[in-house]
Motif scaffolding. Structure first.
Motif, short mmCIF file in Angstrom:
data_model
loop_
_atom_site.label_atom_id
_atom_site.label_comp_id
_atom_site.label_asym_id
_atom_site.label_seq_id
_atom_site.Cartn_x
_atom_site.Cartn_y
_atom_site.Cartn_z
N ASN A 51 4.74 -10.19 9.15
CA ASN A 51 4.61 -9.67 7.79
C ASN A 51 4.66 -8.14 7.87
OD1 ASN A 51 2.09 -8.90 8.71
ND2 ASN A 51 0.93 -9.97 7.14
N LYS A 52 4.43 -7.48 6.75
CA LYS A 52 4.58 -6.02 6.72
C LYS A 52 3.61 -5.32 7.66
CE LYS A 52 2.02 -6.11 2.34
NZ LYS A 52 2.17 -7.57 2.16
N ASP A 53 2.43 -5.89 7.85
CA ASP A 53 1.45 -5.27 8.76
C ASP A 53 1.94 -5.32 10.21
OD1 ASP A 53 -0.63 -4.70 6.82
OD2 ASP A 53 -0.84 -6.85 6.64
N ASP A 54 2.68 -6.36 10.58
CA ASP A 54 3.21 -6.48 11.93
C ASP A 54 4.35 -5.50 12.17
OD1 ASP A 54 1.50 -8.68 12.35
OD2 ASP A 54 2.97 -10.03 11.47
N LEU A 55 5.15 -5.25 11.13
CA LEU A 55 6.36 -4.43 11.30
C LEU A 55 6.10 -2.93 11.14
CD1 LEU A 55 8.88 -6.63 9.27
CD2 LEU A 55 8.50 -6.64 11.73
N ALA A 56 5.15 -2.58 10.31
CA ALA A 56 4.89 -1.15 10.04
C ALA A 56 4.25 -0.48 11.26
CB ALA A 56 4.00 -1.01 8.82
N LEU A 57 4.49 0.81 11.36
CA LEU A 57 3.86 1.60 12.42
C LEU A 57 2.37 1.75 12.13
CD1 LEU A 57 6.56 4.40 12.82
CD2 LEU A 57 6.20 2.41 14.30
N PRO A 58 1.56 2.01 13.15
CA PRO A 58 0.11 2.21 12.93
C PRO A 58 -0.14 3.29 11.89
CG PRO A 58 0.57 2.01 15.28
CD PRO A 58 1.91 2.07 14.60
N GLY A 59 -0.91 2.95 10.88
CA GLY A 59 -1.27 3.90 9.83
C GLY A 59 -0.24 4.06 8.74
N GLU A 60 0.94 3.41 8.86
CA GLU A 60 2.01 3.60 7.89
C GLU A 60 1.68 3.01 6.53
OE1 GLU A 60 6.84 3.82 8.51
OE2 GLU A 60 5.73 2.17 9.44
N LEU A 61 0.91 1.93 6.50
CA LEU A 61 0.55 1.29 5.23
C LEU A 61 -0.82 1.73 4.73
CD1 LEU A 61 1.73 -2.37 5.94
CD2 LEU A 61 2.87 -0.67 4.51
N GLU A 62 -1.55 2.47 5.54
CA GLU A 62 -2.93 2.82 5.21
C GLU A 62 -3.08 3.55 3.87
OE1 GLU A 62 -6.73 5.12 7.28
OE2 GLU A 62 -4.95 4.63 8.46
N PRO A 63 -2.17 4.50 3.52
CA PRO A 63 -2.32 5.20 2.23
C PRO A 63 -2.21 4.28 1.02
CG PRO A 63 -0.82 6.38 3.68
CD PRO A 63 -1.05 5.04 4.30
N PHE A 64 -1.66 3.08 1.21
CA PHE A 64 -1.41 2.18 0.08
C PHE A 64 -2.26 0.91 0.17
CE2 PHE A 64 2.46 4.19 1.77
CZ PHE A 64 2.63 5.16 0.79
N ALA A 65 -3.30 0.96 0.97
CA ALA A 65 -4.11 -0.23 1.22
C ALA A 65 -4.72 -0.78 -0.07
CB ALA A 65 -5.20 0.09 2.23
#
Length: 552
Positions: free
Chosen positions: A428-442
């Motif tokens: 899923n997106k958490d597996d593919l994104a780089l560390p911290g890449e999704l954090e601003p949109f949590a």
């Protein structure tokens, strides 16, 4: 290694040390044959040969040599199964440790075979068939408006007297549907549309505005010749008390809109509408249907920051070949609202039933139906076991790369285990994104849903586990993009076969394929069934077929 000179007559046991890699490479049946003593044969000749062989050290050494050689060869042949290809981190894939017993591994394999009934290998023809795209019959996007529509547009976009305000609610896909209808209603009234207000979602607490999710400049530009879009009310109208309408009936016609609102908006200058979900009829004049498609498929483009990340994740999935996208509806609130049970365990089923008793207003399914009746009627989401069986029956290879969209399932990773065991390349997106890449949109559910939408829409094959606004939006988008493969689970007809445990797997697969041979994203006429949405079935109003040699 020490060995007794008189092996057969020795009372003490002797042990042979063999590398653990060889033991792990053996099937449980072959190991069992070594662990269980062979039955004695009463034939004297056989016994004498056996006894003589046991006394020969050379026989034992030769047997040990063959034993080790065969084991090493098996280890080499199965190296691909020991180190599966996985280009991205996958927290859902759980590998067994070397300390697991062979018997446990065997039990797991047997359980898988009994539950899923799948062959060990997929033939190249079956794999190619699964990724094969449906025949689009030559249909292409075709949004040619009538001469009357274009003449009216020239006058309408210059009008500065009427403005429509709308407040849209729900998840991002539900909001998209309401924005589409808001543009059409503005066109019917000849009014300018103020950029829609996204109502704060009480469940997710998402306070995103239109321009946070969608490309506002693109939205205005694409619709410049259809409806004038303004960012805010002009100073001439800012102090005007808008006429507010909260109770628009379902499926109203353009005539109803004009008779109800036209005089009021002409008099007051501003009209405020709320709760537009499914308020406008699905059957509109051809030009308004085309406008719906134009808004849904061309004007509503995601904001650049969302597109950039969504495309990046989609490219990661595409980098190793075709991929399948699943929209899994297994969240707690989905089970509560649909009146269905997840089937994970008695504890989870009781949790859902308790929540439903505590908050009966959440149940949106038919309240007079029991769970099993809903299930057999095809009204329940598919769980992970059912999704796995369906995919395997339709020919999905074990090596298929799968992107799964959706919220956290009830039961967490354990709820997904049937899928991850059968399809280890599962992300899923958490597996593919780089560390911290999704954090601003949590805490921005709309942003996360938009990422899922982009990666799912770009997949080679898409399948939802349950109907819903996102699945419908992607179905329409994939059709408008050339009828890319979209599997619609035929739940009502296939579930009785799922419950038939005595049916041979080959027969089961044949029936499931037959049930879905016309549910793979082929062109379907919207007009073949009443009440169909043109943004889900864009043929024939929004797509043309120049060949004239195909018919639906």
């Amino acid at each position: 290694m020490a060995k007794s000179k008189n092996v057969c007559n020795a009372k003490k046991l002797s042990y042979i040390s063999v590398p653990s890699q060889i033991i792990n490479s053996l099937s449980s049946s072959s190991l069992q044959s070594l662990l269980v003593s062979p039955k004695r044969n009463n034939t004297n000749s056989f016994f004498s040969v056996y006894k003589h062989s046991c006394r020969s050290p050379r026989v034992w050494l030769f047997a040990l040599f063959l034993f080790g050689l065969v084991g090493m060869l098996r280890l080499g042949w199965n190296i691909d199964t020991l180190i599966p290809f996985s280009p991205y981190p996958n927290p859902c894939l759980q590998t067994q440790s070397n300390t697991d017993s062979v018997a446990q591994k065997h039990d797991a394999l047997v359980a898988n075979a009994n539950n899923l009934g799948q062959p060990a290998h997929d033939s190249p023809s079956e794999i190619a068939e699964f990724w094969k795209q449906p025949d689009g019959m030559g249909y292409r996007p075709c949004l040619d408006f009538s001469a009357e529509y274009r003449r009216t547009s020239e006058v309408m976009v210059k009008d500065r007297s009427k403005y429509l305000l709308v407040v849209v609610s729900g998840g991002i896909s539900q909001q998209r549907n309401q924005i589409v209808d808001a543009v059409v209603i503005a066109r019917i009234l000849g009014a300018a549309l103020v950029v829609p207000i996204l109502q704060v979602n009480v469940i997710w607490g998402d306070e995103s505005e239109f321009s946070d999710i969608f490309d506002l400049a693109h939205f205005k530009s694409v619709l410049a010749n259809d409806v004038r879009i303004v960012s805010s009310l002009p100073s001439t109208h800012v102090m005007t008390r808008p006429v507010e309408e909260k109770r628009t009936p379902l499926h109203v016609s353009p005539q109803w809109i004009r008779s109800r609102y036209l005089k009021r908006i002409n008099r007051e200058g501003v009209l405020l509408l709320r709760g537009l979900d499914s308020r406008l009829s699905k059957d509109l004049p051809s030009d308004l249907q085309k406008l719906r498609c134009k808004v849904a498929f061309q004007a509503l483009k995601f904001a650049p920051s969302i597109l950039e990340l969504g495309n990046k994740l989609a490219q990661k999935m595409q980098s190793k070949g075709p991929y399948l996208a699943l929209h899994l509806r297994m969240e707690k609130d989905v089970w509560v609202r649909t009146g269905c049970l997840p089937g994970l365990s008695k504890e989870y089923d009781e949790l859902i039933q308790s929540e439903r008793r505590r908050r009966p207003e959440l149940l949106t399914a038919r309240s007079n139906m029991r769970f099993h009746e809903r299930k057999l009627a095809g009204l329940c989401p598919l769980n992970a076991i059912e999704v796995t069986r369906l995919l395997k029956a339709l020919g999905a290879p074990k090596t298929a790369k799968i992107y799964w969209a959706g919220g956290q399932p009830l039961g967490g990773k354990e709820a997904l285990s049937p899928l991850t065991k059968e399809f280890p390349h599962f992300y899923n997106k958490d597996d593919l994104a780089l560390p911290g890449e999704l954090e601003p949109f949590a805490k921005k559910a709309s942003f996360m849903a938009a990422i899922d939408y982009i990666v799912s829409e770009k997949s080679d094959v898409f399948m939802p586990s349950h109907g819903g606004n996102m699945g419908h939006a992607i179905q329409g988008q994939r059709a408008f993009s050339g009828h890319k493969k979209y599997i619609t689970p035929n739940k009502r007809h296939m579930l009785p076969y799922f419950l038939n445990s005595s049916m041979p797997e080959a027969e089961f697969n044949r029936i499931i394929k037959e049930l879905h041979h016309e549910s793979l994203g082929q062109p379907e006429l919207r007009t073949s069934k009443a009440g169909r949405d043109v943004t889900k079935y864009p043929v024939p109003e929004c797509m043309c077929n120049d060949a004239h040699s195909h018919s639906i």
